[in-house]
Each structure stands twice: as C-alpha cells, then as structure tokens.
Design a protein around this motif. Structure first.
Motif, PDB file in Angstrom:
ATOM      1  N   LYS A 520      -2.976   4.829  21.463  1.00 35.06           N
ATOM      2  CA  LYS A 520      -2.094   4.593  21.091  1.00 35.06           C
ATOM      3  C   LYS A 520      -0.715   4.221  21.246  1.00 35.06           C
ATOM      4  CE  LYS A 520      -4.160   6.652  17.205  1.00 35.06           C
ATOM      5  NZ  LYS A 520      -4.111   7.900  15.781  1.00 35.06           N
ATOM      6  N   GLU A 521      -0.016   4.909  22.011  1.00 34.09           N
ATOM      7  CA  GLU A 521       1.525   4.677  22.660  1.00 34.09           C
ATOM      8  C   GLU A 521       1.514   4.422  23.416  1.00 34.09           C
ATOM      9  OE1 GLU A 521       3.429   8.817  24.052  1.00 34.09           O
ATOM     10  OE2 GLU A 521       2.609   9.927  21.724  1.00 34.09           O
ATOM     11  N   GLN A 526      -2.217  -0.759  30.878  1.00 31.80           N
ATOM     12  CA  GLN A 526      -1.319  -2.179  30.335  1.00 31.80           C
ATOM     13  C   GLN A 526      -1.555  -3.380  30.073  1.00 31.80           C
ATOM     14  OE1 GLN A 526       2.555  -1.218  30.639  1.00 31.80           O
ATOM     15  NE2 GLN A 526       2.896   1.021  29.311  1.00 31.80           N
ATOM     16  N   CYS A 527      -2.050  -3.508  31.541  1.00 28.88           N
ATOM     17  CA  CYS A 527      -2.984  -4.714  31.806  1.00 28.88           C
ATOM     18  C   CYS A 527      -3.949  -5.700  30.691  1.00 28.88           C
ATOM     19  CB  CYS A 527      -3.492  -5.129  33.232  1.00 28.88           C
ATOM     20  SG  CYS A 527      -4.886  -4.169  32.728  1.00 28.88           S
ATOM     21  N   ALA A 528      -3.682  -6.623  30.826  1.00 28.64           N
ATOM     22  CA  ALA A 528      -4.077  -7.750  29.708  1.00 28.64           C
ATOM     23  C   ALA A 528      -5.453  -7.667  29.428  1.00 28.64           C
ATOM     24  CB  ALA A 528      -3.979  -8.971  30.282  1.00 28.64           C
ATOM     25  N   GLY A 537      -5.406  15.742  26.801  1.00 26.53           N
ATOM     26  CA  GLY A 537      -4.888  16.232  28.005  1.00 26.53           C
ATOM     27  C   GLY A 537      -4.847  14.673  29.350  1.00 26.53           C
ATOM     28  N   SER A 538      -5.370  13.936  28.976  1.00 23.25           N
ATOM     29  CA  SER A 538      -4.869  12.796  30.318  1.00 23.25           C
ATOM     30  C   SER A 538      -5.495  11.542  28.965  1.00 23.25           C
ATOM     31  CB  SER A 538      -5.629  13.047  31.578  1.00 23.25           C
ATOM     32  OG  SER A 538      -6.027  12.099  32.414  1.00 23.25           O
ATOM     33  N   PHE A 539      -5.781  10.218  30.014  1.00 23.92           N
ATOM     34  CA  PHE A 539      -6.775   9.105  29.532  1.00 23.92           C
ATOM     35  C   PHE A 539      -7.554   8.701  30.974  1.00 23.92           C
ATOM     36  CE2 PHE A 539      -2.060   8.660  31.656  1.00 23.92           C
ATOM     37  CZ  PHE A 539      -2.661   7.211  32.627  1.00 23.92           C
ATOM     38  N   GLU A 540      -8.403   7.381  29.992  1.00 24.94           N
ATOM     39  CA  GLU A 540      -9.025   6.987  31.220  1.00 24.94           C
ATOM     40  C   GLU A 540      -8.921   4.983  31.441  1.00 24.94           C
ATOM     41  OE1 GLU A 540     -13.109   8.268  30.342  1.00 24.94           O
ATOM     42  OE2 GLU A 540     -12.860   9.948  31.944  1.00 24.94           O
ATOM     43  N   CYS A 541      -8.732   4.824  32.415  1.00 24.99           N
ATOM     44  CA  CYS A 541      -8.670   2.867  31.770  1.00 24.99           C
ATOM     45  C   CYS A 541      -9.532   2.537  32.309  1.00 24.99           C
ATOM     46  CB  CYS A 541      -7.343   2.927  32.948  1.00 24.99           C
ATOM     47  SG  CYS A 541      -6.016   3.395  31.729  1.00 24.99           S
ATOM     48  N   ASP A 554      -2.681  -1.027  38.069  1.00 27.70           N
ATOM     49  CA  ASP A 554      -2.852  -1.191  36.617  1.00 27.70           C
ATOM     50  C   ASP A 554      -3.138  -2.388  36.737  1.00 27.70           C
ATOM     51  OD1 ASP A 554      -3.003  -0.478  34.360  1.00 27.70           O
ATOM     52  OD2 ASP A 554      -0.541  -1.024  33.829  1.00 27.70           O
ATOM     53  N   THR A 555      -3.895  -2.762  37.427  1.00 26.52           N
ATOM     54  CA  THR A 555      -5.065  -4.535  37.017  1.00 26.52           C
ATOM     55  C   THR A 555      -6.023  -3.816  37.373  1.00 26.52           C
ATOM     56  OG1 THR A 555      -4.381  -6.721  38.085  1.00 26.52           O
ATOM     57  CG2 THR A 555      -4.365  -5.188  39.796  1.00 26.52           C
TER      58      THR A 555
END
Length: 622
Positions: A520-521, A526-528, A537-541, A554-555
């Motif tokens: 959310k933040e 952040q890639c397209a 406590g974390s995140f997954e991309c 981050d691509t």
C-alpha cells in the motif's frame, strides 16, 4: 530480718547515690494524631516495660475514654463495658488515668476488655517516665506474662486535650509508630543481654530462664550466620568503704568489696550468698570470652540453658563442680575459664568485672542499665515483655530494610502486604515477576534481579530489564509475537534500553508493533510489471504473465529470453574450453618432441661424428 532490711536499705541508698550521677533514658515511640484538626500533630509517649510493643511497625486506632473505671484498676466487665472493635472498624485505644494501681493491672484490664492498646494519662506535670512491672513482692501475679497489648504513657496536658475533644463529640484517630524506636543502620544487629545467674529471685528469674531456653535457637541461628553480634553482661556493685569489713559485704562481695550482688533469697541466714552469684556471673562472662575467642560465641546460650537445668539453687547444685561438668560437656577449656576468673579472694581488680561495671554506664543515646533483665539493641534499650516473639521482633527491626534474614520473615513476623493487590507494586503476571518485596516493616516496591539481569524502573508503575541479556527476561519489557514459525521482537539484546519495532513493523515497541503494508505504501515491487503481496512483517514480489522477478534489480524479465541466453552462453563456454584444450595439447606435443630430439642428438654425438663435426683424435677421451 532487721539485719537483712538494714543492709538492703544501706545498699539501696548507695545505689541511689551512684545512680544520681548516671542517666536513665526513657525509651519513646511516636504518637501521631491524624484527626481532629485541633489535635493533629506528632506527640511523644514512653514505651511501657511490659506487653509487646510493635517494634518496626505501626498501629492505627481510635481513642475511647471510659465513662466508668477511668483508672482501669477494676475489670471493665463489672461495669458492662467492652472496647472490642466491630468487624471493619478501627482498633480501640483505651485512654485511662494514672494512679491507684499498677500500670500492668491497667493494661491487663484494658486487654481483657478488648482494647488493642492502652494509653495512660499522667496525673502530674513531669517528664515522661518508663512504666515498669511491679516490685518483687507483687510480681507473682500470673497475668504479667499474659499482657500482649502495647502501652504508652502520655503527658497530663496531652491526656487532658484528648478528654476534652472526646467530650465535644470529636473522633480521635491515632497512629502509634514504633518503626524508628530502634536504630536500623546496617545489615548486622548488635545487641546486649544484661542478665543474672541467680535463679531464686521469684517470677522475674523464672521468666528470664524461660526466655533464654526459648530464645536460644533463634539467637544461635542469627549468631552463626553473622546476622548479629551478641554480648552478655552482668550488673555488679561495689561496697562502700565504710562497710567493706562488715559481715554483709563479706558475704555479698568478692575481691575485697569491689564486686557485689544482693543475697539471692534476701535472707543472709539461709541458702546461697550474693558472692556466690557474683562468682557464677563471672564464670558465665569468662565462658563467653573464651567461646568468643574460639569463634563460637553462641555456645554461651547452651551453657546458660544447661546450667539452669542441671545446677539450680533449689537443689543445692549451684556450685563450681556442677558448672565444670556443664563446661566439659560443651567441649570448652575449663583451665582457660578458671584463669579468666582469677582469685576472687584477692584484694585486686578483676579485669572482666571491671569492664562490666564500666559498661553499665550509658553512652551516647543509651542510658544506664539499672533494670534486670535488660536488652540493649543497636545501643537502644528494649522495652517490653521478655518473650521470644517480642524480642525477635525488636531485633528484626534493627536490620536495614530489605536486609532482614529469613527468620524475620516467617509466618509470625512477615507483614504479607504483597499478598493483597501485589502491595500496589509493578508486576508481570505472565512471567510471574513482581517488584513487591515483604520486609519486616512492610512492603517495598523495588525492581528485582531475575536470572542475573537487573530490572530498572520506579517499582510502582514499571520495571524493565537492562544490560546484556535483557531480552531473556520478559523480552526486555518489549513487544514480541509469533505466527507460525516466524517470531519478531522489538527488543535488541545488547546494553541499549527501550524497545524498537523491527523492520516491517511500526508502533511503540512496548505494547504494539503493527505490520507495515509495504504494498500500500508503494515502498516495494515498484517496476511496471511487478505484482506486490503483503506478508506479516515482510512482502513478496512477483511478475505477471511469463515473466521472472529479479529482486536485485527490482525488475521483471522474460523466462524464454533468459533460457536462450543461458544455452548460447553455455555453448560458448564449452567451445572455448575445447579450443583451449586442443591448443594446450598441441603446445605440449611440440615441446615434448623438440626435447626428445635434442636428447637423442646429444647421445648419438658421443659415439659417432655427425656430418657437421670433424674427426676426433684417438687420444681424446670423450
């Protein structure tokens, strides 16, 4: 009988003459009036030498002045009066007037009527005195040892003010405070017991012997473990020069009238004499001296107890022979004790008894010792009943707060204030940790040491671990949570203080740390073509479609391109390795061939000339 009274009269006048140069200190406790406003304040009162003063504690009550029997010389049941407090009510302090009967009888009648304490209003304008037990002739009353309520003498002026306020319908609340009645400077209590080996002085001697027997166990525990420093003392007097050669002084004194004691039975014609008592007192003092030098001062209690049982005056066994048997049974050196006693008939000073006479004179805040038996605790004279519980309570009040030994915190002595609402102190019920600590005088709120880790704080509202390993104790007072196999903590296990939520969380670190939604933040993925999924406590991309996420950059990239590139790269590496191997082998073969050719040519040249070499003369040896 006239001879006895005559000598006792002379001795009494002599003692009075000597005491005029001394100083008798009246021991006092604090009396605080909390209401009404007209009497509010702190007043002095003197502690009675009977009953059980609440050394180290306080007692709160409301004052009542009886309508009848105001001197309390008769039982209050005769007047149908009771002062027992009702459930939920404050204890009753009964105010009575001085006069007409002994102080002890007033206290006994007040106790039987249900009063929690008795205040005696003086009937004359004078400095406060110590209320004592009756003289020997009246000391046989069996109620004396049964008095348990505390008593205090107040001045005539203050007593009159209380009566006036009560007559006006005002309620008077008083707090009797004994917490500072005895000094309590450190972790060791020093006390003296002024006693006598005489066992024929009536009820006082009997109660003294009973006390020694009952208190022996507690005294020896305190002494063995170094909690106390105990010294026994004995009172003696010297005979006036004008009477040294008299029959009375010769029978009551040793060392030419220097050290005397009254006749045990107060009858010179029967039984033992005063000088027998002096010699036995000296023997007990010397025994303590020898035992103390051998590192076992507590043996004195064993000797005095055993001697009283095995060598009583009534059985005519109050002798040196009997005393030596007791000493031998305790394993002490009789010869050293006899050397300490010395020659009791010689016209010389005895060092031990001389020191005893010097010690009788008061120093500092302690007055002269004039009453037997007497306890002096931390240089302050004890007032109250000679009873194991009462004396132990007084000794325990002489320890610095929180340093009392376990014997002072048993069921009979402990205040148990921590049992109710945890004494109003901080606690962690989950970890079963509390800042409440019961002491002899009440509870203190003090952050504890747990498993070697010191908790710090005010002890009332909070305590938190500090220093290294602080996170091992209640997680340092910080937030901590576990979900599944994952655990996060806001405590850092080093010398820092405070709590800080770990990365991926936000909050105060103490009570809460909430998960941060990085998706959310917009702080992650952040890639397209990136897709973000928040976790605790974390995140997954991830990437949409047939794309692969590269975390370092981050691509997102194509999975097929990556495959082609990878196989082409691998073939290049294989071909490169093959070419390198072939070239290496060619070089190897070439260099080996040249080496072998040069070796063969050198060998052949030794046996036949080559085309490019001339004839070798026969006389030339290769």
């Amino acid at each position: 009988m006239r001879e006895k009274l005559g000598f006792l009269g002379i001795l009494w006048l002599f003692l009075m003459f000597n005491s005029s140069f001394g100083r008798f200190v009246v021991e006092k406790n604090s009396l605080k009036v909390t209401s009404p406003e007209s009497l509010k304040g702190v007043y002095e009162c003197s502690i009675g030498n009977f009953g059980v003063p609440q050394y180290g504690g306080t007692l709160i009550g409301t004052v009542v002045y009886p309508k009848a029997n105001q001197k309390a010389c008769k039982t209050f049941s005769d007047f149908d009066l009771s002062f027992k407090s009702k459930p939920g009510g404050l204890p009753t302090f009964l105010l009575v007037d001085r006069g007409d009967c002994f102080f002890t009888l007033k206290a006994w009648n007040a106790q039987n009527a249900g009063a929690a304490a008795v205040l005696v209003a003086d009937d004359r304008i004078e400095p406060l005195i110590t209320m004592d037990t009756p003289e020997e002739e009246s000391a046989s009353a069996d109620y004396l040892q049964k008095i348990t309520i505390p008593s205090a003498l107040v001045t005539k002026d203050f007593g009159g003010k209380i009566k006036k306020a009560l007559s006006n319908g005002e309620m008077i609340n008083i707090n009797l405070d004994w917490r500072e009645s005895l000094p309590h400077p450190d972790e060791c209590v020093e006390y003296e017991f002024w006693t006598n080996s005489n066992d024929e002085c009536g009820p006082k001697c009997d109660s003294q012997i009973d006390f020694v027997k009952e208190f022996k166990g507690a005294a020896q525990i305190l002494e063995r473990k170094g909690y106390t420093q105990f010294i026994p003392h004995y009172i003696t007097w010297y005979c006036p020069d004008a009477f040294i050669l008299s029959k009375q002084c010769k029978s009551q004194c040793i060392n030419h009238g220097r050290y005397c004691a009254p006749d045990p039975e107060q009858d010179f014609s029967t039984g033992y004499d005063g000088k027998d008592v002096v010699v036995q007192n000296l023997r007990q003092a010397c025994l303590f001296k020898v035992a103390n030098e051998s590192g076992k001062p507590w043996v004195w209690w064993d000797y005095v107890t055993d001697f009283a049982i095995r060598c009583p005056m009534k059985e005519k066994k109050y002798t040196k022979e009997c005393a030596d048997q007791v000493i031998k049974s305790l394993g002490l050196d009789i010869k050293k004790i006899d050397e300490c006693i010395g020659d009791t008939e010689a016209d010389v000073e005895n060092p031990v008894l001389k020191d005893e006479q010097d010690a009788q004179i008061g120093k500092g805040s302690r007055g002269d010792v004039t009453i037997l038996p007497t306890l002096v605790i931390n240089n302050r004279q004890y007032r109250g009943k000679l009873d194991k519980g009462a004396v132990l309570k007084a000794i325990c009040s002489g320890f610095q707060e929180t340093t009392e030994p376990a014997i002072c915190l048993n069921g009979d002595m402990e205040t148990n204030e921590c049992l109710e609402n945890n004494g109003g102190c901080w606690q962690d019920k989950t970890a079963n940790i509390t800042a409440c600590k019961d002491t002899f005088r009440g509870r203190v709120c003090e952050c504890p040491v747990v498993q070697g880790v010191k908790l710090v704080g005010d002890g009332y509202s909070h305590c938190e671990a500090s220093g290294a390993l602080r996170c091992e104790i209640n997680n340092g007072g910080c937030w901590k949570d576990t979900r599944g196999s994952q655990t996060y903590s806001a405590c850092i296990d080093d010398h820092s203080k405070g709590c800080k939520c770990p990365p991926g969380f936000k909050g105060d670190g103490v009570k809460t740390c909430e998960d941060v939604d990085e998706c959310k933040e917009k702080t992650a993925c952040q890639c397209a073509d990136c897709k973000c999924k928040n976790t605790w406590g974390s995140f997954e991309c991830g990437c949409s479609g047939n794309l692969l996420y590269i975390q370092e950059h981050d691509t997102c990239i194509s999975k097929d391109v990556k495959s082609e590139v990878s196989w082409s790269f691998i073939w290049v590496i294989i071909l490169g390795l093959a070419a390198t191997g072939a070239a290496g082998y060619a070089v190897y073969k070439y260099r080996i061939q040249r080496y072998m050719d040069s070796e063969i040519r050198a060998i052949m040249a030794q046996y036949m000339p080559l085309d490019n070499q001339g004839e070798v003369p026969n006389n030339v040896i290769p």
